[in-house]
Each structure stands twice: as structure tokens, then as C-alpha cells.
Design an enzyme around this catalytic site. Sequence first.
Site, PDB file in Angstrom:
ATOM      1  N   ASN A   1     -10.978  -2.470  -5.326  1.00 25.30           N
ATOM      2  CA  ASN A   1     -10.205  -1.556  -6.178  1.00 25.30           C
ATOM      3  C   ASN A   1     -10.861  -1.316  -7.543  1.00 25.30           C
ATOM      4  O   ASN A   1     -10.532  -0.349  -8.237  1.00 25.30           O
ATOM      5  CB  ASN A   1      -8.764  -2.055  -6.378  1.00 25.30           C
ATOM      6  CG  ASN A   1      -7.892  -1.921  -5.135  1.00 25.30           C
ATOM      7  OD1 ASN A   1      -6.987  -2.711  -4.915  1.00 25.30           O
ATOM      8  ND2 ASN A   1      -8.155  -0.912  -4.314  1.00 25.30           N
TER       9      ASN A   1
ATOM     10  N   ASP B   1       0.824  -1.212   0.000  1.00 25.12           N
ATOM     11  CA  ASP B   1       0.000   0.000   0.000  1.00 25.12           C
ATOM     12  C   ASP B   1       0.858   1.262   0.000  1.00 25.12           C
ATOM     13  O   ASP B   1       1.977   1.274   0.519  1.00 25.12           O
ATOM     14  CB  ASP B   1      -0.917  -0.032   1.240  1.00 25.12           C
ATOM     15  CG  ASP B   1      -2.098   0.925   1.106  1.00 25.12           C
ATOM     16  OD1 ASP B   1      -2.351   1.415  -0.012  1.00 25.12           O
ATOM     17  OD2 ASP B   1      -2.757   1.182   2.131  1.00 25.12           O
TER      18      ASP B   1
HETATM   19  C1  IPE Z   1      -5.491  -2.723  -0.208  1.00 19.87           C
HETATM   20  O1  IPE Z   1      -5.127  -1.393  -0.386  1.00 19.87           O
HETATM   21  C2  IPE Z   1      -5.464  -3.441  -1.508  1.00 19.87           C
HETATM   22  C3  IPE Z   1      -4.150  -3.607  -2.130  1.00 19.87           C
HETATM   23  C4  IPE Z   1      -3.005  -3.269  -1.621  1.00 19.87           C
HETATM   24  C5  IPE Z   1      -4.168  -4.224  -3.426  1.00 19.87           C
HETATM   25  P1  IPE Z   1      -6.225  -0.238  -0.539  1.00 19.87           P
HETATM   26  O2  IPE Z   1      -5.465   1.030  -0.675  1.00 19.87           O
HETATM   27  O3  IPE Z   1      -7.181  -0.569  -1.592  1.00 19.87           O
HETATM   28  O4  IPE Z   1      -6.959  -0.325   0.882  1.00 19.87           O
HETATM   29  P2  IPE Z   1      -7.903   0.692   1.646  1.00 19.87           P
HETATM   30  O5  IPE Z   1      -9.035   1.010   0.730  1.00 19.87           O
HETATM   31  O6  IPE Z   1      -7.096   1.904   1.959  1.00 19.87           O
HETATM   32  O7  IPE Z   1      -8.325  -0.037   2.876  1.00 19.87           O
HETATM   33  C1  IPE Z   2      -1.508   0.292  -3.392  1.00 23.87           C
HETATM   34  O1  IPE Z   2      -1.320   1.675  -3.398  1.00 23.87           O
HETATM   35  C2  IPE Z   2      -1.769  -0.259  -4.768  1.00 23.87           C
HETATM   36  C3  IPE Z   2      -3.157  -0.722  -4.993  1.00 23.87           C
HETATM   37  C4  IPE Z   2      -4.117  -0.706  -4.099  1.00 23.87           C
HETATM   38  C5  IPE Z   2      -3.480  -1.202  -6.305  1.00 23.87           C
HETATM   39  P1  IPE Z   2      -2.532   2.693  -3.413  1.00 23.87           P
HETATM   40  O2  IPE Z   2      -2.893   2.970  -4.817  1.00 23.87           O
HETATM   41  O3  IPE Z   2      -3.643   2.198  -2.554  1.00 23.87           O
HETATM   42  O4  IPE Z   2      -1.862   3.979  -2.767  1.00 23.87           O
HETATM   43  P2  IPE Z   2      -2.490   4.948  -1.691  1.00 23.87           P
HETATM   44  O5  IPE Z   2      -2.979   4.119  -0.564  1.00 23.87           O
HETATM   45  O6  IPE Z   2      -3.593   5.686  -2.370  1.00 23.87           O
HETATM   46  O7  IPE Z   2      -1.352   5.835  -1.311  1.00 23.87           O
HETATM   47 MG    MG Z   3      -4.068   2.393  -0.588  1.00 23.57          MG
END
Ligand code: IPE
Ligand code: IPE
Ligand code: MG
Length: 246
Positions: free
Chosen positions: A69, A21
Site C-alpha cells: 500500500n 477491503d
Molecule cells: C489488502 O487490500 C490490504 C489491506 C486491506 C490493508 P488491497 O486493496 O491493498 O489489496 P489488492 O491490491 O487489491 O490485492
Molecule cells: C481497503 O480499501 C483499505 C486499504 C487497503 C488501506 P481499499 O482502499 O483497498 O479500497 P478499494 O479496494 O480500492 O475499493
Molecule cells: Mg482494495
Amino acid sequence: MNVIKDIKSKALPKHVAIIMDGNGRWAKKKGMLRTFGHENGAKAVKQVVEASAELGIENLTLYAFSTENWKRPKLEVQTLMKLLVSSLKKEIKTLQDNNIKLSAIGNLKSLPTKVYNELFDVINTTKTNNRMTLTLALSYGSREELLNTVKEISIKVKNNIISPEKIDESIINEHLYTQNLPDVDLLIRTSGEKRISNFLLWQIAYAELYFTNTLWPDFTKQHLYESIIEYQKRERRFGKTSEQLS
Ligand code: IPE
Ligand code: IPE
Ligand code: MG
């Protein structure tokens, strides 16, 4: 490197799972688009996959895309899918060179055809590799996985293949997407968030949790070593007393 020797001399987690993340925040800090963060996140994946294999970790599971997502802006979802195809194409050599088998869990049928085909191409090419299993969680949601499990078992009960009294934890395990994987020993989440976000709810029942503020694109081999050193300091009691363990 001494740190690797130190880590290898103690019990290693058999299954490490990572919620990767912070790509978006990493890019934002640099004044760049979120997709730039995802591109650099892919580089961190390579580092961690190589380091895990070098250490002798048998199973590494990476949360790459959740069922939730899909709700992101269309352009971001498209970029993530494109990045998946290009990374799979690019990293097949890394997987072969390191004797790593690729696997995937999730609602894979919901992936765009191009991603699905490329994914299964790499899964097939690497299927006899046996140093480490790298599992990508793609369009993965733990609640959906559990729902599927309940449905599949119900159908078997209805068709007299399983009797309800016989349903136990091992039957549930056998019907999960993770049927071939051991329980998670170490769960890592980057970016400072302290939540599970629908990842492997059943499988992390006794996992050690490791949260770090590092944003995923900044995560290096060194960060993985640190998480394992921390894991090796924990006492895993599984409900028993400390005295019972020694
Ligand atoms: C969790 O991250 C999913 C992945 C890392 C693929 P998100 O960024 O989607 O999670 P939330 O929404 O902040 O909980
Ligand atoms: C994790 O990084 C990747 C996926 C969930 C696909 P994020 O895209 O969630 O990055 P933040 O949490 O918005 O910084
Ligand atoms: Mg995230």
C-alpha cells in the site's frame, strides 16, 4: 439478542483475521473521494471490534495497511496515516471500556514517527487488558515477515544458539511477528475480491476462508455474526476423515 446466544453456544474461532477491503469503491459509488471511504471504514472497525469482544473472540487481527500500500498516491497514504493517528486517539476509550489490548504487527519502524508514537502509546496504555487482543497489521507483508524470520533464525544458527536440526514449526512461529497469537481460525475478506494479498500466509494454513461482497464501510456487527454462523457450520478436518472427528 438471540443470534449472539446461538453463536456463543457453539465453538468460537479463537482468532479472526480480516482483510478490510473496498473503501475506495464504496466512496466512488457515492461520488466521493477515496479518503471518504477510509473515514467510513474506520467506523466499521469500531463496530467489529466491539462485536468481537462482546462475543468472546480472544484474538482479532485487522489488515489496515500492507507493505504494498506504500505504492499508492502520496496523498492517500498521508490521509491513511493521519486517520490512523486520529482513530487511535479517539478509540482508546473503547479499548479501555471493553478491556481490549492493542497490539501491532508489520514493519512498524517504517511508519511515520507520529503514527509510531501514538500506536505505542495506546499499546502501553492497554497492555494489561485481557478480554481480547486486537492486532493491527500495519505496513505488514507476509513475505517480509517470513524473510525476517529466516534472517533471525539464520543469525541464531550462525551464533550456535539454534542447531539447524532443531528448527521446527514452533521455532518458526516464535520468530514471526505473530509469535503470541494462535493460528487464524477464520479469515474474512470483504469487497468481493478472492485473494490473500500477502496477509498471514503461514498463519492461515488451516483457516476457514469467508468472502463477502459487502464493501468494508458497510460491514456491521450483523455481517460479523453471519460470518461466524457460517464458520460454525464448517467441518474442520485438519487432514483427518470426518469419521475420525466424531
Ligand atoms: C489488502 O487490500 C490490504 C489491506 C486491506 C490493508 P488491497 O486493496 O491493498 O489489496 P489488492 O491490491 O487489491 O490485492
Ligand atoms: C481497503 O480499501 C483499505 C486499504 C487497503 C488501506 P481499499 O482502499 O483497498 O479500497 P478499494 O479496494 O480500492 O475499493
Ligand atoms: Mg482494495
